[in-house]
Design a protein around this motif. Structure first.
Motif, short mmCIF file in Angstrom:
data_model
loop_
_atom_site.label_atom_id
_atom_site.label_comp_id
_atom_site.label_asym_id
_atom_site.label_seq_id
_atom_site.Cartn_x
_atom_site.Cartn_y
_atom_site.Cartn_z
N GLN A 1 0.86 -1.30 -0.06
CA GLN A 1 -0.14 0.01 -0.12
C GLN A 1 1.02 1.35 0.11
O GLN A 1 1.65 1.47 1.07
N ALA A 2 0.97 1.90 -1.21
CA ALA A 2 1.73 3.34 -1.41
C ALA A 2 0.78 4.34 -1.05
O ALA A 2 -0.33 4.43 -1.30
N TYR A 3 1.41 5.24 -0.20
CA TYR A 3 0.68 6.67 0.02
C TYR A 3 1.59 7.73 0.53
O TYR A 3 2.80 7.55 0.66
N GLY A 4 1.03 8.94 0.60
CA GLY A 4 1.83 9.98 0.68
C GLY A 4 2.04 10.88 -0.23
O GLY A 4 2.71 11.93 -0.23
N GLY A 5 1.57 10.66 -1.50
CA GLY A 5 1.53 11.46 -2.56
C GLY A 5 0.80 12.98 -2.40
O GLY A 5 0.13 12.92 -1.38
N GLY A 6 0.89 13.82 -3.38
CA GLY A 6 0.21 15.13 -3.15
C GLY A 6 0.84 15.97 -4.18
O GLY A 6 1.48 15.97 -5.06
N LEU A 7 0.31 17.44 -3.92
CA LEU A 7 0.72 18.46 -4.73
C LEU A 7 1.84 19.42 -3.85
O LEU A 7 1.50 19.61 -2.63
N VAL A 8 2.87 19.48 -4.49
CA VAL A 8 3.97 20.38 -3.79
C VAL A 8 4.48 21.43 -4.72
O VAL A 8 4.72 21.08 -6.13
N GLN A 9 4.93 22.31 -4.32
CA GLN A 9 5.88 23.45 -5.06
C GLN A 9 7.13 22.76 -5.59
O GLN A 9 7.85 22.29 -4.38
N ALA A 10 7.76 23.24 -6.44
CA ALA A 10 9.34 22.97 -6.83
C ALA A 10 9.94 23.48 -5.71
O ALA A 10 9.87 24.56 -5.08
N GLY A 11 10.90 22.53 -5.51
CA GLY A 11 11.65 22.96 -4.31
C GLY A 11 11.31 22.13 -2.86
O GLY A 11 12.28 22.28 -1.71
N GLY A 12 9.98 21.97 -2.92
CA GLY A 12 9.51 21.22 -1.60
C GLY A 12 9.93 19.74 -1.40
O GLY A 12 10.59 19.33 -2.12
N SER A 13 9.18 19.37 -0.42
CA SER A 13 9.58 17.91 -0.13
C SER A 13 8.19 17.25 0.15
O SER A 13 7.22 17.49 0.66
N LEU A 14 8.24 15.61 -0.01
CA LEU A 14 7.34 14.87 0.24
C LEU A 14 7.68 13.52 0.89
O LEU A 14 9.17 13.22 0.46
N ARG A 15 7.18 12.99 1.69
CA ARG A 15 7.75 11.50 2.01
C ARG A 15 6.50 10.45 1.56
O ARG A 15 5.52 10.70 2.12
N LEU A 16 6.93 9.54 0.75
CA LEU A 16 6.13 8.37 0.40
C LEU A 16 6.49 7.29 1.37
O LEU A 16 7.52 7.05 1.68
N SER A 17 5.11 6.46 1.70
CA SER A 17 5.15 5.44 2.40
C SER A 17 4.89 4.19 1.62
O SER A 17 3.99 4.39 0.89
N CYS A 18 5.32 3.08 1.91
CA CYS A 18 4.78 1.73 1.11
C CYS A 18 4.63 0.69 2.51
O CYS A 18 5.71 0.31 2.85
N ALA A 19 3.63 0.56 2.99
CA ALA A 19 3.28 -0.47 3.71
C ALA A 19 2.93 -1.79 3.30
O ALA A 19 2.16 -1.88 2.28
N ALA A 20 3.75 -2.83 3.80
CA ALA A 20 3.72 -4.22 3.44
C ALA A 20 3.01 -5.34 4.25
O ALA A 20 3.03 -4.99 5.58
N SER A 21 2.10 -6.09 3.75
CA SER A 21 1.40 -6.81 4.59
C SER A 21 1.39 -8.29 3.94
O SER A 21 1.50 -8.39 2.74
N GLY A 22 1.18 -9.34 4.86
CA GLY A 22 1.15 -10.67 4.04
C GLY A 22 2.47 -11.61 4.36
O GLY A 22 2.30 -12.69 4.19
N ARG A 23 3.53 -10.89 4.64
CA ARG A 23 4.58 -11.67 4.94
C ARG A 23 5.51 -10.57 5.45
O ARG A 23 5.57 -9.43 5.36
#
Length: 122
Positions: free
Chosen positions: A4-26
């Protein structure tokens, strides 16, 4: 196995974002986790990968020095910290997993998340 990937969005150039990928099942001991992206009208491309056990990391030249991949065992989660974002980073970002070491080749990944959209405005 679900990613499950999440954390995307709209940001201005020069800005920051952190994406997460949560894994389940093993647990992902012995696996590698990767991030790929696909911009409109373009092919999917490699961004970064990490070997779950060793923590060895891989980066595309276009993101070296700006993006950092990491993982947290206890949460079975991989993160992609993206700094100094540029409009050309705009894409849908996907996380993926494969047994063994990280690779740049998307065809060698067996499990894929649904993608999260990152939009960088100029």
């Amino acid at each position: 196995v679900q990613l499950q990937a999440y954390g995307g969005g709209l940001v201005q150039a020069g800005g920051s974002l952190r994406l997460s990928c949560a894994a389940s099942g093993r647990t992902f001991s012995g696996y590698a986790m990767g991030w790929f992206r696909q911009a409109p009208g373009k092919e999917r491309e490699f961004v970064s990968a990490i070997n779950w056990n060793s923590g060895s990391t891989y980066y595309a030249d276009s993101v070296k020095g700006r993006f950092t991949i990491s993982r947290v065992y206890a949460k079975n989660t991989v993160y992609l910290q993206m700094n100094n974002l540029k409009p050309e980073d705009t894409a849908v970002y996907y996380c993926a997993s494969r047994e063994g070491r990280g690779t740049y080749d998307s065809r060698q990944y067996d499990y894929w998340g649904q993608g999260t959209l990152v939009t960088v405005s100029s």
